[in-house]
Scaffold this active site. Structure first.
Site, PDB file in Angstrom:
ATOM      1  N   GLY A   1      -9.707  25.062  13.061  1.00 14.57           N
ATOM      2  CA  GLY A   1      -8.410  25.674  13.258  1.00 14.57           C
ATOM      3  C   GLY A   1      -8.301  26.331  14.621  1.00 14.57           C
TER       4      GLY A   1
ATOM      5  N   GLY B   1     -12.149  20.986  14.394  1.00 14.34           N
ATOM      6  CA  GLY B   1     -12.184  20.632  12.983  1.00 14.34           C
ATOM      7  C   GLY B   1     -11.942  21.786  12.030  1.00 14.34           C
TER       8      GLY B   1
ATOM      9  CB  SER C   1      -3.196  22.653  19.254  1.00 15.72           C
ATOM     10  OG  SER C   1      -3.895  21.541  18.744  1.00 15.72           O
TER      11      SER C   1
ATOM     12  CG  ASP D   1      -1.751   1.208   1.364  1.00 16.18           C
ATOM     13  OD1 ASP D   1      -2.346   1.617   0.346  1.00 16.18           O
ATOM     14  OD2 ASP D   1      -1.824   1.781   2.462  1.00 16.18           O
TER      15      ASP D   1
END
Length: 826
Positions: A580, A578, A553, A516
């Protein structure tokens, strides 16, 4: 009991048949009456297993299942009855569609014959649908109808044939594994010390035979050897005698029978020679024999323990406690006390204790332990969350929908256990050869002993003993397990974990390796690839602003900035899930994240997105857009070298990916892969691999994601990356826990070497036994010579297998220099 039973008595157990009963089955081509469903089920199991000759040779009634259980102590039966309670069963029993499945740990298993006996015996109990015993980790999975038979009856039946069953629980199993290891270590230590001491005395006795020695010293050293060897026989070798006695009672021969006869016979003969001061003593041979056998068992046990702990560590992802909502209060309770319908608060950074649905709040959840997806998944009200995953950002409230054995994590562990239920073909052949060999050895010993008894009775015992010792299948029994254990242990220490028995055999014959792309040939981690300033600020100044905001974060996107210099300090950080981050530096507000989110605070219109492929983040302040940041995946550092090595070994390398971007061709060109199939679905991946296999290819599939699960399961051999989803790992035959693709090359080299060494070991052990047998049978080999020869043959086999403790050095010519990294589309 003769074959002519009264029609009023049960053909199986001999008890009177109650009036009105109508239970009949066909045995030896004739209808036979049974007294109850229990006897009927046992009789049908015996016939269906091809064991119906049992009824021709038996000398007494079998006894009904209920009567047989009463042979156990009453106190034990009362203790086992406690396991019928539903609140006790909830931790290790799953019930679906009126059938229950119990996970048990079995003590006392020594070989494949034990597994055969357990499975056939348990399947003969009324109500049992299926029984499987795993030789690798000694766990049993039994599916039965508990309205027909209670769990206590199953446990008592296991006890009755000489084994002990415990409910499977990781903590309980850890205790059992630790106890087993301590006992094995003590036995090995006592056998080793006893062997060294008796060998030193034996050297003096052998020297005395050559140069002469006073009789009183001979007597003293014989008695000293007896004292030293006795603990070895009665403690260290005790498992062999117990297993042999159990096998004789159940009329099923294993290697423990001739081993026990050889050890016990040589010891008793030596004791008699010491007491009567006549004949030869073989205490050195006995202790040496025991020590070498225990080493083989010890190595096998260590490999089994590693396998067992692998599954346990997955269950340890669950926390010990949870915050349950009780009215308007929060109550800290053990996770095992959670029930379906409970409401639980999950704070940021805490692990979700069970499967549930979010009823309040929204956050991102790190599911990497289960899915391998490095980006946290955004979750909101009514979304499902899985036990063992981690809440990243905001507090959430969930309603528990599954607990204990019903959770997805437990399902993965059960899949992992199923992945370990098979043996390599070469091991099965060795087991089959050994089982025939045991019978042949015992018959040969009887014939030789009887023949010498007629010719020269004084030599009959010693020559028979020599035959038993010299033909004892020690080397044969060690030939395959030691090689497989050494090879799998070496690969595990070097980053390739084998989870199925056939992997070494399959890797040795592989012709194609299919990779893969994302997360396999590439790293699967985002890194900062490009910065496009939109104002007079330089790249460095824009990066410092972005790093100051992102350092607050732990999101994987933010981690791409963590290694950058964050000289500035940001405050008032706000995370929009989701989208910023927003923060203040000095008197200005800044946003970094998705373009639509960031440009909302900007007085100017959103700048056009650059045409280069990748994931773009926009940095803005209240006045204008400042810079674009491109994040992307990278080709693994060792990928190019790995492909070159594999091609040099004669393997065809292919890339099979769902990505349909230009990055596929870039990666293939960089790595030198000529065969590439892109933009395919999981079903198309599986179809491609099956087509290769149908055309004669021996395929090894390497992948990491949920979309690779079908093809991993369908390939002849499959390897999952260390960061792969747990489902992918479960369906794979091996795991690259080191994340280093070069370990694939090591695996193939070592697999080919293992195949050669197993063949060498089997040839040597069979050659030795076939050569030594006639010499021993005709009296040319004394028992001490037989023991030395047997020990030497075992040492040859073990030493040859120990060559697998070292990896074969990879040889590769110079690789053409290319850039260290390649920017590719994730």
């Amino acid at each position: 009991m003769t074959d002519n039973h009264s029609s009023k008595n049960c053909y199986h157990c001999g008890l009177p048949i109650p009036p009105g009963s109508n239970f009949t089955t066909i045995i030896n081509d004739e209808p036979r009456d049974m007294c109850c469903p229990g006897c009927l089920a046992v009789a049908e199991t015996i016939v269906n297993s091809g064991l119906d000759t049992y009824y021709k040779h038996r000398t007494e009634s079998a006894g009904s299942p209920e009567i047989r259980s009463k042979e156990l102590p009453e106190q034990l039966l009362q203790e086992l009855t406690l396991y019928n309670e539903p609140n006790i069963q909830k931790d290790f029993v799953i019930t679906k569609d009126n059938l229950s499945e119990a996970s048990l740990v079995i003590e006392g298993i020594t070989c494949a014959a034990c597994v055969w006996l357990l499975e056939h015996h348990i399947q003969g109990v009324p109500g049992v649908e299926k029984a499987h015993v795993n030789l690798t980790n000694h766990r049993a999975r039994i599916t039965w109808d508990k309205t027909v038979t209670p769990l206590s009856t199953l446990l008592s039946e296991i006890y009755r044939i000489g084994y002990q069953a415990h409910p499977y629980h990781p903590d309980k199993e850890e205790q059992l594994l630790e106890q087993e290891q301590k006992r094995a270590t003590r036995r090995l230590g006592i056998a080793g010390i006893g062997m060294m001491q008796t060998m030193m005395i034996a050297v003096a006795l052998y020297g005395g035979d050559i140069q002469g020695i006073e009789n009183r010293y001979v007597t003293f050293m014989r008695w000293a050897s007896l004292v030293i060897a006795s603990p070895v026989i009665f403690y260290a070798a005790r498992p062999f005698f117990l297993a042999a006695w159990r096998d004789l009672k159940t009329k099923h021969l294993t290697m423990d029978v001739p081993v026990s006869l050889a050890i016990g016979g040589a010891y008793l003969a030596s004791v008699w020679a010491t007491i009567t001061n006549s004949g030869e003593v073989y205490f050195d041979s006995v202790t040496m024999f025991t020590f070498f056998l225990l080493i083989g068992r010890f190595l096998e046990m260590k490999a089994r323990h590693r396998t067992g702990r692998a599954g346990n560590s997955l269950l340890n992802l669950l926390p010990a406690s949870a915050l349950k909502i009780v009215g308007n209060d929060e109550q800290l309770i053990p996770v095992k006390d959670l029930t379906v319908g409970d409401y639980v608060i999950i704070r940021p950074g805490h692990t979700i204790p069970a499967d549930g649905i979010i009823t309040a709040g929204n956050s991102s959840v790190d599911e990497s332990a289960l899915t391998g997806e490095y980006l946290p998944i955004r979750k909101q009200i009514d979304d499902k969350v899985v036990g063992g995953t981690i809440n990243v950002e905001n507090p959430i409230t969930i309603k528990i929908i599954q607990t204990g054995n019903e959770t997805q994590l437990s399902a993965i562990v059960r899949l992992l256990e199923r992945a370990q239920e098979e043996k390599p073909h070469v091991a099965k052949v060795a087991d089959k050869v050994a089982s025939y060999f045991v019978t042949a050895v015992l018959l040969t010993a009887i014939i030789v002993g009887f023949s010498w008894w007629l010719v020269e009775p004084s030599q009959a015992f010693w020559i028979t003993l020599s035959v038993l010792v010299v033909t004892c299948p020690c080397a044969l029994s060690l030939a395959t397990p030691t090689a497989l254990t050494a090879a799998t242990g070496t690969l595990r220490q070097n980053g390739l974990l084998i989870t199925r028995g056939h992997v070494l055999e399959s890797l040795a014959t592989a012709t194609h390796i299919v990779f893969d792309k994302t997360g396999t040939l590439t790293q699967g981690n985002l890194s900062l690839q490009q910065i496009v300033p939109l104002t007079d600020l330089s790249e460095s100044e824009c990066t410092k602003i972005a790093a100051a905001i992102e350092k607050h974060s732990e999101h994987p996107i933010a981690k791409a900035f963590h290694e950058k210099s964050a000289e500035l300090n940001a405050s008032n950080i706000h995370n929009e899930v989701g989208q910023g981050l927003e923060g203040s530096i000095g008197n200005l507000r800044y946003r970094i994240g998705k373009p639509d989110f960031s440009s909302q605070i900007c007085s100017q219109p959103q700048p056009p997105l650059p045409e280069t492929s990748g994931q773009w983040l926009l940095l803005c302040n209240e006045n204008s857009a400042l810079a674009w940041f491109r994040l992307n995946d990278q080709v693994r550092r060792e990928a190019q070298q790995t492909i070159k090595h594999l091609q040099q070994l004669g393997l065809t390398c292919e890339m099979l990916t769902g990505d349909n971007s230009s990055a596929v061709e870039e990666v293939a060109t960089f790595l030198g892969i000529n065969n590439t199939v892109s933009g395919v679905s999981p079903e198309q991946k599986l179809s491609h691999v099956k087509n290769l296999q149908e055309n004669g290819a021996q395929v090894v599939m390497v992948g990491d994601g949920i979309n690779d699960i079908p093809v991993l399961a369908g390939a002849q051999t499959s390897i999952a990356m260390g960061g792969a989803t747990d489902l992918a790992k479960t369906n794979a035959d091996g795991v690259l826990i080191s994340h280093d693709l070069l370990r694939l090359v090591d695996g193939i080299l070592l697999a080919r070497k293992t195949k050669r060494i197993i063949k060498q070991n089997l040839f040597w052990s069979l050659f030795y036994n076939l050569m030594a047998l006639p010499l021993a049978a005709f009296g040319f080999i004394a028992p001490y010579m037989a023991a030395l020869g047997m020990s030497a043959s075992s040492l040859v086999v073990v030493s040859n297998a120990m060559r697998l403790n070292r990896l074969k050095k990879r040889k590769l010519g110079p690789i053409k220099h290319q850039s260290e990294t390649l920017k590719t589309n994730p």
